[in-house]
Every structure is written in structure tokens, then in C-alpha cells.
Motif scaffolding. Structure first.
Motif, PDB file in Angstrom:
ATOM      1  N   ILE A  18      22.950   7.800   2.760  1.00  0.00           N
ATOM      2  CA  ILE A  18      21.978   8.820   2.377  1.00  0.00           C
ATOM      3  C   ILE A  18      22.087   9.960   3.392  1.00  0.00           C
ATOM      4  N   THR A  19      22.458  11.148   2.934  1.00  0.00           N
ATOM      5  CA  THR A  19      22.652  12.289   3.820  1.00  0.00           C
ATOM      6  C   THR A  19      21.576  13.349   3.590  1.00  0.00           C
ATOM      7  N   LEU A  31      36.422   7.325   3.877  1.00  0.00           N
ATOM      8  CA  LEU A  31      36.098   5.947   4.276  1.00  0.00           C
ATOM      9  C   LEU A  31      35.630   5.073   3.117  1.00  0.00           C
ATOM     10  N   GLY A  32      35.458   5.652   1.943  1.00  0.00           N
ATOM     11  CA  GLY A  32      35.081   4.845   0.785  1.00  0.00           C
ATOM     12  C   GLY A  32      33.601   4.596   0.627  1.00  0.00           C
ATOM     13  N   ALA A  33      32.771   5.443   1.248  1.00  0.00           N
ATOM     14  CA  ALA A  33      31.323   5.342   1.059  1.00  0.00           C
ATOM     15  C   ALA A  33      30.869   6.409   0.070  1.00  0.00           C
ATOM     16  N   VAL A  34      29.800   6.110  -0.669  1.00  0.00           N
ATOM     17  CA  VAL A  34      29.213   7.080  -1.593  1.00  0.00           C
ATOM     18  C   VAL A  34      28.118   7.844  -0.869  1.00  0.00           C
ATOM     19  N   PHE A  35      28.062   9.148  -1.084  1.00  0.00           N
ATOM     20  CA  PHE A  35      27.035   9.978  -0.461  1.00  0.00           C
ATOM     21  C   PHE A  35      25.960  10.343  -1.478  1.00  0.00           C
ATOM     22  N   LEU A  36      24.727  10.027  -1.151  1.00  0.00           N
ATOM     23  CA  LEU A  36      23.584  10.459  -1.951  1.00  0.00           C
ATOM     24  C   LEU A  36      22.774  11.403  -1.073  1.00  0.00           C
ATOM     25  N   ARG A  37      22.686  12.653  -1.479  1.00  0.00           N
ATOM     26  CA  ARG A  37      22.072  13.661  -0.621  1.00  0.00           C
ATOM     27  C   ARG A  37      20.578  13.811  -0.901  1.00  0.00           C
ATOM     28  N   SER A  38      19.809  13.842   0.167  1.00  0.00           N
ATOM     29  CA  SER A  38      18.369  14.102   0.088  1.00  0.00           C
ATOM     30  C   SER A  38      18.134  15.568   0.419  1.00  0.00           C
ATOM     31  N   GLU A  39      17.671  16.326  -0.568  1.00  0.00           N
ATOM     32  CA  GLU A  39      17.445  17.752  -0.353  1.00  0.00           C
ATOM     33  C   GLU A  39      16.169  18.007   0.457  1.00  0.00           C
ATOM     34  N   ASP A  40      15.248  17.051   0.443  1.00  0.00           N
ATOM     35  CA  ASP A  40      13.978  17.219   1.155  1.00  0.00           C
ATOM     36  C   ASP A  40      13.882  16.193   2.278  1.00  0.00           C
ATOM     37  N   TYR A  41      14.968  16.086   3.037  1.00  0.00           N
ATOM     38  CA  TYR A  41      15.092  14.998   4.003  1.00  0.00           C
ATOM     39  C   TYR A  41      14.072  15.035   5.128  1.00  0.00           C
ATOM     40  N   GLU A  42      13.549  16.207   5.463  1.00  0.00           N
ATOM     41  CA  GLU A  42      12.574  16.291   6.558  1.00  0.00           C
ATOM     42  C   GLU A  42      11.266  15.576   6.210  1.00  0.00           C
ATOM     43  N   LYS A  43      10.957  15.527   4.926  1.00  0.00           N
ATOM     44  CA  LYS A  43       9.692  14.931   4.493  1.00  0.00           C
ATOM     45  C   LYS A  43       9.870  13.544   3.871  1.00  0.00           C
ATOM     46  N   GLU A  44      11.068  13.211   3.487  1.00  0.00           N
ATOM     47  CA  GLU A  44      11.292  11.964   2.755  1.00  0.00           C
ATOM     48  C   GLU A  44      11.100  10.736   3.651  1.00  0.00           C
ATOM     49  N   GLU A  45      10.374   9.750   3.141  1.00  0.00           N
ATOM     50  CA  GLU A  45      10.176   8.493   3.855  1.00  0.00           C
ATOM     51  C   GLU A  45      11.443   7.643   3.771  1.00  0.00           C
ATOM     52  N   MET A  46      11.664   6.845   4.799  1.00  0.00           N
ATOM     53  CA  MET A  46      12.859   6.018   4.814  1.00  0.00           C
ATOM     54  C   MET A  46      12.894   5.026   3.656  1.00  0.00           C
ATOM     55  N   ILE A  47      11.748   4.537   3.237  1.00  0.00           N
ATOM     56  CA  ILE A  47      11.708   3.588   2.135  1.00  0.00           C
ATOM     57  C   ILE A  47      12.207   4.233   0.850  1.00  0.00           C
ATOM     58  N   THR A  48      11.970   5.551   0.704  1.00  0.00           N
ATOM     59  CA  THR A  48      12.470   6.274  -0.463  1.00  0.00           C
ATOM     60  C   THR A  48      13.995   6.312  -0.447  1.00  0.00           C
ATOM     61  N   SER A  49      14.568   6.564   0.731  1.00  0.00           N
ATOM     62  CA  SER A  49      16.025   6.543   0.876  1.00  0.00           C
ATOM     63  C   SER A  49      16.583   5.164   0.542  1.00  0.00           C
ATOM     64  N   ALA A  50      15.911   4.140   1.035  1.00  0.00           N
ATOM     65  CA  ALA A  50      16.369   2.771   0.792  1.00  0.00           C
ATOM     66  C   ALA A  50      16.393   2.454  -0.693  1.00  0.00           C
ATOM     67  N   VAL A  51      15.319   2.780  -1.380  1.00  0.00           N
ATOM     68  CA  VAL A  51      15.215   2.476  -2.815  1.00  0.00           C
ATOM     69  C   VAL A  51      16.257   3.262  -3.609  1.00  0.00           C
ATOM     70  N   ARG A  52      16.461   4.545  -3.253  1.00  0.00           N
ATOM     71  CA  ARG A  52      17.448   5.346  -3.983  1.00  0.00           C
ATOM     72  C   ARG A  52      18.841   4.720  -3.857  1.00  0.00           C
ATOM     73  N   GLY A  53      19.200   4.349  -2.639  1.00  0.00           N
ATOM     74  CA  GLY A  53      20.510   3.754  -2.435  1.00  0.00           C
ATOM     75  C   GLY A  53      20.666   2.418  -3.140  1.00  0.00           C
ATOM     76  N   MET A  54      19.629   1.592  -3.082  1.00  0.00           N
ATOM     77  CA  MET A  54      19.695   0.282  -3.721  1.00  0.00           C
ATOM     78  C   MET A  54      19.789   0.402  -5.241  1.00  0.00           C
ATOM     79  N   ASN A  55      19.037   1.335  -5.803  1.00  0.00           N
ATOM     80  CA  ASN A  55      19.101   1.534  -7.256  1.00  0.00           C
ATOM     81  C   ASN A  55      20.492   1.980  -7.684  1.00  0.00           C
ATOM     82  N   TYR A  56      21.152   2.760  -6.841  1.00  0.00           N
ATOM     83  CA  TYR A  56      22.505   3.200  -7.153  1.00  0.00           C
ATOM     84  C   TYR A  56      23.468   2.012  -7.201  1.00  0.00           C
TER      85      TYR A  56
END
Length: 313
Positions: A49-50, A64-89
Motif C-alpha cells: 500500500i503506497t 520485485l513482483g509486488a502489487v501496488f495499491l495507492r492510497s490517495e488520502d494516505y495522511e488521513k487513512e487508518e492502517m486498518i483501512t490499508s490492511a482491509v484493502r490489501g486483503m480484499n485484493y
């Protein structure tokens, strides 16, 4: 059991920005080592999550073979939101997931293996989260089952992922490890730098083999494997190319070369306007992808063993 990993490196909450303050620690190199430790331990797919310095991070880690999911509002986004987005992917293809903030980056591949083995021993029990512990200090990465994603996604309280596990009464299995890297955060400054230096001294030379299949020419290797995984998830060649840092024309070139050499369709597609239509990996494509991944893991194990026999005996 297919296992994925999500690394939260979007911004301050993930700890990535804290590397800017450390002159002796390169944040890009730290992320690279995290990805490699997961891959060497046998993790099948990795999502990063970038957000903060996203373009720079994605460009330098693109191969390196990793997928990038970009957070446009990263300053405000909670880490749990990043976790869920990546897991759902990763959810369609992985039964279990590691999660780790970028600030807890010094864990070893052996720790990843220990956690995977513990989960394998309890493979039919889907309601546990495995947490590494070093000298009574709990740390990361943690490992959980995909059946838990919806619970975390619905959590609206405080305390992030830990708060969610507390409120939801998630059972945690604490796994002792001989790895101080699981319990040290980049935000701790000098203690982190000292352990980083120790880990760098301990790091050894490793063999790395790029596996390719060929007939009249090389036609099936890491590039198209990575691309096919994303097509299978996204249903779009254009979107898959964007996620892999590959040009649209290059993506189609890889697909056409593979289909020419194999003699069958790898990607089924239907035409459609400016977005390129709908695409999916054919059953035959999924079969060769599965076989390639099995061979790739066996080759990596054999190469590691022979390297030790030849270089370290």
C-alpha cells in the motif's frame, strides 16, 4: 495453502515516512528487504500500500513482483483501512494473509516460515491470528485467515487493527521467535538503527534464479506470471499492466508470445471501447500458471540447497 502479504507503506501511520529522518537507513531498501523476506519464505503474493512518495517507491520496486495499491488520502487513512484493502485484493487467491506496517521491517524470513508452519498445523481453524513474540514483546508481521476480513472491514472503533481484534474478541496465538526485528519500530529512532546495522551485518549472499519456459523463444517467465495474476483479479489487461508497472503494448506482447508458443489461448477477451474490454485468464492459462509456480518454488529450494553445498561447505 496459498498465502499473501500486505505491507502498509502509505504514510505516517505505516511508519514509512519516519525513514526520512534516518540518514543511515534507506526506506526503499527496507521495503525491498521486506518483500524479499516474504518471497523467500514462500509467500505467494504481496501487496504494497503506497501513498507518501508513491511514484518513487513504485518505480524503484517495480521489478520485485509486488502489487501496488495507492492510497490517495494516505495522511488521513487508518492502517486498518490499508490492511482491509490489501486483503480484499488478495482474497480471491489466498487463504491466509500476513499484515505488517512498513515501520516494522526488520523481521527475518525464518520468522515468516515459523508463523506459516504454525498456521498450517491449525489449517482448519480459521478464527485465529498468529502473532510473533520476542522476549514477551508482541510484534509483526501477523498472520490471519481471509474469513476474518469482513469483521475488520465493519469495525468503526478506535485503536486500528489491534482495537478491532480486542473488541471482536479475536483469538490470538502468540508464537515465540528468536528475532528481535519483530518488536522494533522505525519511529523508535536509535534502537531501530542499531538493530538495522546488526541485521545488515548478518545478511548473507543469496542465489537468485529467474525461471523461464521456452520453445522457439522464451515465452513464460516472471513478467507474464505477474501480469496474469493481476488480469485474473482485475478483469482488465490495461488495469493489470498499470498495477505491474508495464506498458499496455508490452503486456499484450507478452500475452501474444505465450499464446503463439503454447498454441492455445491464455487470456480470453471481449472487445470494448477505450478501457480495452473485459479479460480473464483461460482455464488452460490458469493451469500453466499453477504448474509454473510449483516449478518455480522447487527450483528456488534446490538452488538454495546447492548454493549452500557449493559456497558454504
Amino acid at each position: 495453502m496459498r498465502v499473501g502479504a500486505v505491507i502498509a507503506a502509505a504514510g505516517k501511520s505505516g511508519g514509512y515516512k519516519s525513514y526520512d529522518k534516518m540518514k543511515s537507513v534507506d526506506g526503499i531498501q527496507v521495503l525491498r528487504q521486506m518483500i524479499l523476506n516474504f518471497k523467500r519464505a514462500g509467500v505467494d503474493e504481496i501487496v504494497l500500500i503506497t501513498g507518501y512518495q508513491a511514484e518513487q517507491v513504485e518505480k524503484k520496486l517495480a521489478k520485485l513482483g509486488a502489487v501496488f495499491l495507492r492510497s490517495e488520502d494516505y495522511e488521513k487513512e487508518e492502517m486498518i483501512t490499508s490492511a482491509v484493502r490489501g486483503m480484499n485484493y488478495l482474497k480471491p487467491r489466498c487463504e491466509k494473509f500476513f499484515f505488517c506496517p512498513a515501520g516494522v521491517s526488520l523481521f527475518t524470513e525464518d520468522t515468516v516460515r515459523v508463523l506459516m508452519q504454525k498456521a498450517k498445523e491449525n489449517e482448519n481453524d480459521h478464527e485465529k491470528v498468529y502473532v510473533p513474540v520476542w522476549k514477551e514483546r508482541k510484534g509483526h508481521p501477523i498472520l490471519m485467515d481471509r474469513s476474518m476480513i469482513d469483521q475488520f472491514a465493519s469495525y468503526e472503533g478506535e485503536g486500528g487493527l489491534k482495537g478491532a481484534m480486542d473488541v471482536l474478541n479475536v483469538e490470538r496465538i502468540f508464537v515465540p521467535v528468536e528475532d528481535n526485528g519483530v518488536a522494533i519500530y522505525s519511529g523508535q529512532g536509535e534502537p531501530f538503527r542499531e538493530i538495522f546495522k546488526e541485521k545488515e551485518k548478518e545478511r548473507r549472499i543469496r542465489p537468485r534464479v529467474k525461471l523461464q519456459l521456452e520453445k522457439n523463444e522464451n515465452f513464460f517467465g516472471p513478467g507474464i506470471v505477474f501480469l496474469l495474476r493481476q488480469i485474473d483479479t482485475l478483469g482488465s489487461v490495461r488495469d493489470a499492466c498499470a498495477k505491474t508497472g508495464m506498458s499496455y503494448s508490452k503486456g499484450w506482447s507478452l500475452i501474444r508470445s505465450a499464446e503463439k508458443e503454447l498454441g492455445y489461448t491464455v487470456v480470453e477477451r471481449s472487445p470494448g471501447g477505450k478501457h480495452g474490454g473485459v479479460a480473464s485468464v483461460s482455464e488452460a492459462g490458469k493451469d500453466i500458471l499453477r504448474k509454473y509456480e510449483l516449478l518455480e518454488k522447487d527450483v528456488a529450494k534446490y538452488t538454495e540447497k546447492r548454493y549452500k553445498d557449493i559456497f558454504e561447505s
